[in-house]
Scaffold this motif. Structure first.
Motif, PDB file in Angstrom:
ATOM      1  N   GLY A  15       0.796  -1.220   0.000  1.00  0.00           N
ATOM      2  CA  GLY A  15       0.000   0.000   0.000  1.00  0.00           C
ATOM      3  C   GLY A  15       0.825   1.264   0.000  1.00  0.00           C
ATOM      4  O   GLY A  15       0.283   2.356  -0.210  1.00  0.00           O
ATOM      5  N   ARG A  67      -1.181   2.540 -11.145  1.00  0.00           N
ATOM      6  CA  ARG A  67      -0.408   2.566  -9.897  1.00  0.00           C
ATOM      7  C   ARG A  67       0.986   3.173 -10.099  1.00  0.00           C
ATOM      8  O   ARG A  67       1.491   3.861  -9.218  1.00  0.00           O
ATOM      9  N   SER A  85       0.537   2.428  -4.304  1.00  0.00           N
ATOM     10  CA  SER A  85      -0.283   1.237  -4.004  1.00  0.00           C
ATOM     11  C   SER A  85       0.513  -0.035  -4.243  1.00  0.00           C
ATOM     12  O   SER A  85       0.036  -0.979  -4.896  1.00  0.00           O
ATOM     13  N   LYS A  87       2.294  -3.595  -4.064  1.00  0.00           N
ATOM     14  CA  LYS A  87       1.831  -4.914  -3.657  1.00  0.00           C
ATOM     15  C   LYS A  87       3.048  -5.824  -3.460  1.00  0.00           C
ATOM     16  O   LYS A  87       4.099  -5.596  -4.075  1.00  0.00           O
TER      17      LYS A  87
END
Length: 124
Positions: A15, A67, A85, A87
């Motif tokens: 995040g 992203r 964001s 991951k």
């Protein structure tokens, strides 16, 4: 001869965000298309994003669209990859790449010049 040096990698929680930089040096680098690739453990190197020499054309892999954003500052001969964001699956070594042709980067994935890479680790 063109030299590319990446920086900005590190460890971040899922995040979170990171911004990678790629400093380019050499004759005519401001007229080179630039890109980013990544290689996760046990996987092949994969295209992430590319930008034309003018900055007017960009391309992002589907896995990072929305992203990640590639940009460049020709006055500083630097290319950036803003990663938001993040991951865990974004964990990889990220490589900067340069070539006279943006198609060579985006389509053929065979740019003439590569940086040494910077590690990005995203924890869950």
């Amino acid at each position: 001869q063109v030299q590319l040096v990446e920086s900005g990698g590190g460890l971040v929680q899922a995040g979170g965000s990171l911004r990678l930089s790629c400093a380019a040096s050499g004759r005519g680098v401001s007229r080179y298309a630039m890109g980013w690739f990544r290689q996760a453990p046990g996987k092949e190197r994969a295209f992430v994003a590319a930008i034309s020499w003018s900055g007017g054309g960009v391309s992002h892999a589907d896995s990072v669209k929305g992203r990640f954003t590639i940009s460049r500052d020709n006055a500083k001969n630097t290319v950036y990859l803003q990663m938001n964001s993040l991951k865990p699956e974004d964990t990889a070594v990220y490589f900067c790449a340069g070539d006279r042709s943006v198609q060579t980067i985006v389509v053929r994935h065979t740019p003439d010049y590569w940086g040494q890479g910077t590690q990005v680790t995203v924890s869950s």
